[in-house]
Design an enzyme around this catalytic site. Structure first.
Site, PDB file in Angstrom:
ATOM      1  CE1 TYR A  30       1.209  10.685   3.590  1.00 42.29           C
ATOM      2  CE2 TYR A  30       3.282  10.258   2.466  1.00 42.29           C
ATOM      3  CZ  TYR A  30       2.117   9.800   3.040  1.00 42.29           C
ATOM      4  OH  TYR A  30       1.856   8.462   3.052  1.00 42.29           O
ATOM      5  CD  GLU A  43      -1.110  -0.692   3.645  1.00 41.61           C
ATOM      6  OE1 GLU A  43      -2.185  -1.261   3.476  1.00 41.61           O
ATOM      7  OE2 GLU A  43      -0.698  -0.267   4.730  1.00 41.61           O
ATOM      8  N   PRO A  44       1.519   1.502  -1.115  1.00 45.13           N
ATOM      9  CG  PRO A  44       2.466   1.436  -3.246  1.00 45.13           C
ATOM     10  CD  PRO A  44       1.517   0.718  -2.353  1.00 45.13           C
ATOM     11  CE1 TYR A  99       6.179  13.709   9.446  1.00 44.09           C
ATOM     12  CE2 TYR A  99       5.808  14.536   7.228  1.00 44.09           C
ATOM     13  CZ  TYR A  99       5.340  13.922   8.360  1.00 44.09           C
ATOM     14  OH  TYR A  99       4.030  13.506   8.414  1.00 44.09           O
ATOM     15  CB  CYS A 145       3.664  35.627  11.236  1.00 45.06           C
ATOM     16  SG  CYS A 145       3.289  36.881  10.028  1.00 45.06           S
ATOM     17  CD  GLU A 146       4.587  29.037  13.726  1.00 44.02           C
ATOM     18  OE1 GLU A 146       4.795  27.850  13.882  1.00 44.02           O
ATOM     19  OE2 GLU A 146       3.453  29.551  13.793  1.00 44.02           O
TER      20      GLU A 146
HETATM   21  C1  LIG Z   1       0.780   6.189   5.510  1.00 42.37           C
HETATM   22  C2  LIG Z   1       0.502   4.782   5.302  1.00 42.37           C
HETATM   23  C3  LIG Z   1       0.963   4.145   4.124  1.00 42.37           C
HETATM   24  C4  LIG Z   1       1.782   4.848   3.064  1.00 42.37           C
HETATM   25  O1  LIG Z   1       3.086   5.138   3.425  1.00 42.37           O
HETATM   26  P1  LIG Z   1       4.100   5.756   2.346  1.00 42.37           P
HETATM   27  O2  LIG Z   1       5.370   5.948   3.059  1.00 42.37           O
HETATM   28  O3  LIG Z   1       3.520   7.030   1.848  1.00 42.37           O
HETATM   29  O4  LIG Z   1       4.208   4.783   1.224  1.00 42.37           O
HETATM   30  C5  LIG Z   1       0.623   2.831   3.966  1.00 42.37           C
HETATM   31  N1  LIG Z   1      -0.118   2.163   4.886  1.00 42.37           N
HETATM   32  C6  LIG Z   1      -0.577   2.736   6.008  1.00 42.37           C
HETATM   33  C7  LIG Z   1      -1.393   1.953   6.954  1.00 42.37           C
HETATM   34  C8  LIG Z   1      -0.267   4.057   6.255  1.00 42.37           C
HETATM   35  O5  LIG Z   1      -0.717   4.621   7.377  1.00 42.37           O
END
Ligand SMILES: *Cc1c(COP(=O)(O)O)cnc(C)c1O
Length: 412
Positions: free
Chosen positions: A366, A269-270, A312, A338-339
């Protein structure tokens, strides 16, 4: 974004034309790059692997991006009920949506089940309540924490001992007790050990822990190894070697299936891997300010539009697209909030003149999805470039967007 004939282009479109047409700042996404990344990941696995890629949509939730991945054959990973609803709106079937929330209420989970999506449960408390309510009627997956330290930064690491994510593999006896007592059907195991995984070996180590644990579950249909692939940020940056990764995981998966006696689905799940490099954020330089210590380039954006560098310490490569081949000079690029909102210190950028357009790379994941109205600024427009054409896919906000949902009271 590529430099061709001294002009920066995204899929044949001259980048400097986009802020002229859509205003500044503006997010631009290339469907070509997203498609390439999706296919690259897919092709890293042999055809005998029953592979399923679920786009982690929190990275970038524009509905057109969800639709694009659907057209490529992707499923979708949602972390909130709202993302589930966006996915349904984009045309995903409930069975192609994996709902992997963290720390949400039973009400939100019930809503997901009613909508027919598949759930990964990430704590024993909810597992118990879920089992009590649904027993074995609704098969669910479990998010495990293999306790492997991954992730480029502690804030994006999710697999370590102090992490709030997943059910610890060391709690397996308790986990099995809850499952057996409630006669639950566990059809999948999931892990997600963080973002920006540095080397394949760590990932394989975590994966092997999950596969070992999987032997305790008899009804599995899938193993979901999450994500966390690192993408390049700097011109000569390293990234996860996806092809090597595919080969190594295929070996472990094939051995597991043989042992398990059944071919199960292998899921990933990328988010970042699919969309980070496809995005470019274009801003205009408002002011150049020479101080005793540096030259600041102040742009018409800030942490309200792109918070990752402050949040990050992430690196976004910055180029001056208005002066692609100019003399390299040193700048500190800052926002207008303003930070302190520094996008990059001591960056070598071709000479900047006020009014120039700067491009931030890796702005797909993100970036817009974490944007806000801080300082009462509008969120920027989003543009998609598809097959050499540009499309406005989100309007820049206006004054009425800032006031929407506010209710005025009469103080007299
Ligand atoms: C954020 C998240 C991802 C994706 O992470 P990436 O670093 O953007 O690939 C996959 N699975 C879950 C459960 C997440 O919370």
């Amino acid at each position: 974004m590529e430099l061709i004939n001294n002009k920066y282009q995204i899929d044949t479109i001259d980048v400097t034309r986009l802020p002229e047409k859509y205003g500044s700042p503006v997010y631009v996404y290339s469907t070509k790059k997203m498609t390439e990344q999706y296919n690259r990941l897919k092709n890293a696995f042999k055809t005998e692997v029953d592979l399923r890629i679920n786009y982690a949509c929190k990275a970038l939730t524009n509905i057109n991006v969800l639709k694009l991945f659907k057209s490529l054959g992707s499923g979708l990973d949602a972390v909130s009920i709202q993302e589930v609803k966006l996915a349904l709106k984009a045309g995903y079937k409930p069975k192609d949506i994996l709902f992997t929330p963290n720390g949400v209420s039973m009400e939100e989970i019930d809503e997901g089940i009613k909508l027919g999506v598949h759930l990964n449960i990430d704590n024993i408390s909810i597992l118990e309540q879920f089992g009590d309510k649904y027993g074995g009627k609704v098969p669910v997956g479990i998010r495990l924490n293999p306790h492997v330290m991954g992730g480029g930064n502690l804030k994006i690491s999710t697999g370590h001992i102090d992490s709030k994510f997943g059910i610890s593999v060391y709690q397996l006896p308790h986990l099995l007790r809850v499952i057996e007592t409630n006669k639950m059907t566990i059809d999948g195991l999931h892990m997600h050990t963080g973002s920006d995984i540095l080397d394949v070996e760590i990932f394989i180590k975590a994966a092997n822990i999950i596969l070992e644990t999987a032997k305790n579950f008899k009804n599995l249909n899938y193993i979901d190894l999450g994500s966390g692939f690192k993408v390049p940020y700097k011109p000569d940056d390293y990234s996860t070697d996806i092809e090597e990764f595919g080969t190594e995981i295929t070996k472990a998966y094939t051995a597991f299936c043989k042992d398990y006696g059944k071919k199960i689905t292998l899921m990933f799940e990328p988010g970042k891997f699919l969309v980070s490099e496809a995005g470019t954020f274009l801003v205009r330089v408002n002011v150049l300010k020479h101080t005793l210590a540096t030259v600041f380039a102040g742009v018409d954006s800030g942490l309200n539009h792109l918070i990752r560098p402050m949040f990050y310490d992430s690196y976004h490569h910055i180029v001056n697209v208005s002066n692609p081949c100019g003399r390299q000079r040193i700048y500190t690029v800052v926002g207008y909030i303003c930070e302190t909102d520094t996008f990059g210190w001591n960056r070598k950028i071709s000479e900047i003149t006020e009014g120039d357009i700067l491009a931030f790379k890796n702005a797909g994941a993100y970036c817009f999805s974490m944007s806000s109205n801080y300082n009462s600024r509008f969120r920027p427009a989003e543009v998609i470039i598809h097959e050499g054409k540009d499309y406005l896919v989100r309007k820049r906000e206006e004054m009425e967007d800032l006031l929407r949902n506010q209710i005025e009271i009469d103080f007299k």
